[in-house]
Design a protein around this motif. Sequence first.
Motif, PDB file in Angstrom:
ATOM      1  N   ALA A   1      22.539 102.548  55.114  1.00 59.18           N
ATOM      2  CA  ALA A   1      22.823 101.316  54.372  1.00 59.18           C
ATOM      3  C   ALA A   1      24.145 101.418  53.627  1.00 59.18           C
ATOM      4  N   ALA A   2      24.435 102.582  53.062  1.00 59.68           N
ATOM      5  CA  ALA A   2      25.688 102.785  52.346  1.00 59.68           C
ATOM      6  C   ALA A   2      26.883 102.655  53.289  1.00 59.68           C
TER       7      ALA A   2
ATOM      8  N   TYR B   1      28.817 100.279  50.089  1.00 61.31           N
ATOM      9  CA  TYR B   1      28.498 100.528  48.694  1.00 61.31           C
ATOM     10  C   TYR B   1      27.710 101.837  48.575  1.00 61.31           C
ATOM     11  N   TYR B   2      27.511 102.282  47.340  1.00 66.27           N
ATOM     12  CA  TYR B   2      26.700 103.475  47.091  1.00 66.27           C
ATOM     13  C   TYR B   2      25.229 103.083  47.065  1.00 66.27           C
ATOM     14  N   VAL B   3      24.382 103.995  47.519  1.00 66.37           N
ATOM     15  CA  VAL B   3      22.937 103.786  47.447  1.00 66.37           C
ATOM     16  C   VAL B   3      22.301 104.956  46.715  1.00 66.37           C
ATOM     17  N   CYS B   4      21.509 104.650  45.709  1.00 63.44           N
ATOM     18  CA  CYS B   4      20.738 105.667  44.992  1.00 63.44           C
ATOM     19  C   CYS B   4      19.298 105.586  45.487  1.00 63.44           C
ATOM     20  N   ALA B   5      18.904 106.535  46.319  1.00 63.05           N
ATOM     21  CA  ALA B   5      17.566 106.565  46.909  1.00 63.05           C
ATOM     22  C   ALA B   5      16.658 107.388  46.008  1.00 63.05           C
ATOM     23  N   ILE B   6      15.679 106.737  45.384  1.00 63.26           N
ATOM     24  CA  ILE B   6      14.868 107.354  44.329  1.00 63.26           C
ATOM     25  C   ILE B   6      13.407 107.336  44.753  1.00 63.26           C
ATOM     26  N   ASN B   7      12.777 108.489  44.749  1.00 63.64           N
ATOM     27  CA  ASN B   7      11.366 108.568  45.113  1.00 63.64           C
ATOM     28  C   ASN B   7      10.606 109.410  44.097  1.00 63.64           C
TER      29      ASN B   7
ATOM     30  N   ALA C   1      27.076 107.774  49.775  1.00 58.46           N
ATOM     31  CA  ALA C   1      28.354 107.102  49.549  1.00 58.46           C
ATOM     32  C   ALA C   1      28.756 106.286  50.775  1.00 58.46           C
ATOM     33  N   PRO C   2      29.612 105.279  50.601  1.00 58.04           N
ATOM     34  CA  PRO C   2      30.014 104.440  51.730  1.00 58.04           C
ATOM     35  C   PRO C   2      30.833 105.162  52.794  1.00 58.04           C
TER      36      PRO C   2
END
Length: 266
Positions: A157-158, A163-169, A203-204
């Motif tokens: 997705a990034a 854009y940046y993606v913060c994948a949080i689990n 990161a993108p």
Amino acid sequence: MAHYMPYAFCPGEHMAWSDYAERAEDGPSTRILQALAEENKMVIISTILERDENLEDRIWNTAVVIDNHGNYLGKHRRNHIPKIDNPNEPTYFCEGNTDHPVFQTDYGRIGVSICYERHFPLNWLGYALNGAQIVFNPCATIGDQMETLWPIEARNAAIANGYYVCAINRVGTEIYEHEFETDEGVVLHKDSGSFFGSSYIAAPNGTRSPGLSRTKNGLLVCDIDLNMCRQIKDDRGYGAFERSVLYSDVIKEAANSHKSQIITKY
């Protein structure tokens, strides 16, 4: 900082669990986190069980965005609600009606894609079209199949959206007071299964941070350069060559008439 509600689901669809639902604008979770956001000068994303008293007391899976001054900026209600065996989320969550909001903060333009929404490429695209520089994806995710997708989806997705993606689990296992039940009342189990953690930032340009632990709580601190969002799009020509109108036409046709463009040569 992203914070996930202190429970994953409403076990057995028992209505008593709906008592945890609260207002997004000024509920107890929001008030507590507003003070922490102002004190620590950080933006906080808090996912809650929201009750909308102005709309027939409906309940939503909602992300509340609080800025670094302690102000309530707004909210996003999860667009995609899955019905996959158990838990049967549509029995207590409504499908979201906030589309793809992007919030301007002192630290950049941010969006929130909640949990199951990460499986839908066009959902990620919605935040890009609205100007996001960072998209947070707070999740409560378990299962072998989900873990194989986890390192890929946010990173892809990034790259695709610039854009940046913060994948949080989450990590750990929830133990419920009562057995988890299906719609038919069949007793299954008293725990959530193991959330596998492994949070990271993508990161993108295709790079990513190391992941946090699968089993322990942690804090991931990462310096990011928001200039990269524009630089990557310019370098790769995304802005010049993307044909959004072409995509919107085919999606509109498919959604309205299920028209197929499959061509068969006889």
